[in-house]
Scaffold this motif. Sequence first.
Motif, short mmCIF file in Angstrom:
data_model
loop_
_atom_site.label_atom_id
_atom_site.label_comp_id
_atom_site.label_asym_id
_atom_site.label_seq_id
_atom_site.Cartn_x
_atom_site.Cartn_y
_atom_site.Cartn_z
N TYR A 114 0.74 -1.24 -0.12
CA TYR A 114 0.09 0.17 -0.17
C TYR A 114 0.89 1.32 0.11
O TYR A 114 0.70 2.44 -0.77
CB TYR A 114 -1.03 0.07 1.29
CG TYR A 114 -1.75 1.10 1.21
CD1 TYR A 114 -3.15 1.06 0.53
CD2 TYR A 114 -1.52 2.45 2.09
CE1 TYR A 114 -3.96 2.19 0.71
CE2 TYR A 114 -2.48 3.34 1.95
CZ TYR A 114 -3.67 2.98 1.29
OH TYR A 114 -4.58 4.27 1.38
N VAL A 115 1.90 1.24 0.79
CA VAL A 115 2.87 2.29 1.09
C VAL A 115 3.49 2.57 -0.34
O VAL A 115 3.39 3.48 -1.07
CB VAL A 115 3.88 2.21 2.14
CG1 VAL A 115 4.84 3.29 1.81
CG2 VAL A 115 3.18 2.04 3.57
N ARG A 116 4.02 1.47 -0.79
CA ARG A 116 4.59 1.47 -2.16
C ARG A 116 3.64 2.17 -3.38
O ARG A 116 4.19 3.20 -4.22
CB ARG A 116 5.17 0.29 -2.74
CG ARG A 116 5.89 0.07 -4.11
CD ARG A 116 6.32 -1.16 -4.45
NE ARG A 116 5.55 -2.00 -5.04
CZ ARG A 116 5.31 -2.16 -6.33
NH1 ARG A 116 6.22 -1.83 -7.01
NH2 ARG A 116 4.24 -2.72 -6.92
N GLN A 117 2.51 1.69 -3.33
CA GLN A 117 1.62 2.24 -4.62
C GLN A 117 1.30 3.68 -4.06
O GLN A 117 1.27 4.75 -4.99
CB GLN A 117 0.21 1.51 -4.40
CG GLN A 117 0.54 0.18 -4.99
CD GLN A 117 0.96 0.05 -6.47
OE1 GLN A 117 0.68 1.08 -7.25
NE2 GLN A 117 1.29 -1.07 -7.05
N ARG A 118 1.01 4.08 -2.85
CA ARG A 118 0.61 5.35 -2.58
C ARG A 118 1.77 6.45 -2.79
O ARG A 118 1.53 7.47 -3.20
CB ARG A 118 0.07 5.46 -1.31
CG ARG A 118 -1.42 4.70 -1.07
CD ARG A 118 -2.42 5.41 -1.80
NE ARG A 118 -2.93 6.57 -1.06
CZ ARG A 118 -3.13 7.88 -1.62
NH1 ARG A 118 -2.85 8.02 -2.65
NH2 ARG A 118 -3.85 8.66 -0.71
N VAL A 139 0.96 8.50 4.68
CA VAL A 139 0.42 7.20 4.19
C VAL A 139 0.28 6.18 5.19
O VAL A 139 -0.69 5.51 5.28
CB VAL A 139 1.41 6.47 2.92
CG1 VAL A 139 0.91 5.30 2.52
CG2 VAL A 139 1.57 7.51 1.80
N LEU A 140 1.23 6.12 6.05
CA LEU A 140 1.09 5.01 7.27
C LEU A 140 0.15 5.36 8.22
O LEU A 140 -0.92 4.61 8.66
CB LEU A 140 2.22 4.99 8.06
CG LEU A 140 3.60 4.26 7.37
CD1 LEU A 140 4.77 4.53 8.26
CD2 LEU A 140 3.32 2.87 7.19
N GLU A 141 -0.14 6.93 8.20
CA GLU A 141 -1.48 7.37 8.94
C GLU A 141 -2.59 6.80 8.36
O GLU A 141 -3.80 6.68 8.87
CB GLU A 141 -1.33 8.80 9.27
CG GLU A 141 -2.41 9.40 10.15
CD GLU A 141 -2.09 8.88 11.54
OE1 GLU A 141 -2.93 8.90 12.42
OE2 GLU A 141 -1.05 8.65 11.82
#
Length: 476
Positions: free
Chosen positions: A389-393, A434-436
């Motif tokens: 998810y982090v990579r894509q965002r 993004v983590l938030e």
Amino acid sequence: MQDLTKQETIALREKYIGQSCQLFFRDNPLKIVKGKGQYLYDENGDQYLDCINNVAHVGHCHPDVVEAGCAQMAELNTNSRFLHDNIVLCAKRIVSTMPRGLSVCFFVNSGSEANDLALRLAQIHTGRKDVIALEHAYHGHLTSLIEISHYKFNLPGGIGKKDHVHVASIPDPYRGKYRNDKYGDEELGELYAEEVRQICENAKNTNGGGISAFIAESMISCGGQVIPPKNYFQQVYKHVRAAGGVCIADEVQVGFGRVGRHWWAFEDYNVRPDIVTMGKPMGNGHPIAAVVTTPEIAASFLGTGVEYFNTYGGNPVSCAIANAVFDTIERENLRERAITVGEYLLDCCQQLAKKHHFVGDVRGAGLFVGLDIVEDRLSRRPNRPCAEYVRQRLREAHILISLDGPESNIIKLKPPMVFSKENVNEVVAALDSVLEEYKHKIDSDPFETPASAEGRSNIKKLRPHKSVFEKLIKSM
């Protein structure tokens, strides 16, 4: 040549390029047409911050490196079996950075070729074939290297382990066989090294010949940005040499000053390998690589009577480029930059980990940093959905990162050496945001996966919020 549209490029690639040749962001690949420094540009002129390309060591299309290659290409590029100044000056430059005794160079075209030649040197010198490599290791795409790369041969469709290959546990203090929640760093190094000693002993008893070589990256990249315990290589080298084997340091991804304190990452461990391999960062992406070894091992190779040559390994153009890379590293103080920016990056990521429980571990040296993304810190279970998810965002925010490790949950940061503190601020603020965002997403709908979120056409554009973390960065 007429420019193709992105869709035309995709169509031709699907028609003519092997489907196993994978792209970053396969569902929506990037078409990159230009690079400059730490930035890449797509066909629309959009800029992306590149945190992936350690190969573009001194920055994409560095003008001095480009000029050196163009000037030499306009004058001569020919077979390496003719005398030329560039190759001997490049060899002298490399040896000047090495510990005493590592003084003979062989030039090749890639890190894969370098590691293949290193194995060949070790096997001829010792008269044996068996090799010890690490769990989750990757050393190149040639057949000889796929055979020793657990990262590849252990895949469901892989070739499996050959009899002459011995796999030692990856010396990962965070999620390896022995962990830092139970053992201290020195004890960890001894425990992991003891496994290598036992492999050496077993190989001698079962095969009758013993070990030819131990090979490992000085800092382990594909295995998950792993930094081995400080005493690990000292102990391992002692055991391998006692068994009559030689020690190979793979510096393809971590050499040429990436760790900052030294030219080569193995120097962080106060060891001297018998063979050192290096790859495309020495040519800033141009195909040149090298093997450095001792006069004794080189003499064994000569003693076989089998001539070694590599038509374009160390050709005039490649060596002109490599010499320009050395000049650039020194003139622009890029090793010193790796120290200051790398420490800042590591510190910022550690502050990030204090805020987000998904970040289980932060580790690295210089501009070689990994974030281990977990479900929770107690179990240390890999959290691949969160990492993906982090990579894509971040890609949507025009920041390019990649994932690695056996569970693809390690965010790895290996940017060009011209990376700046401002770049660090941009990356870490985006990670924070993004983590938030991921936490709120999981809290609101624990059954939603990143894959389903990615599929939405109305996903909001990432705008890092003014968080406490961003204020912290500004105060550092």
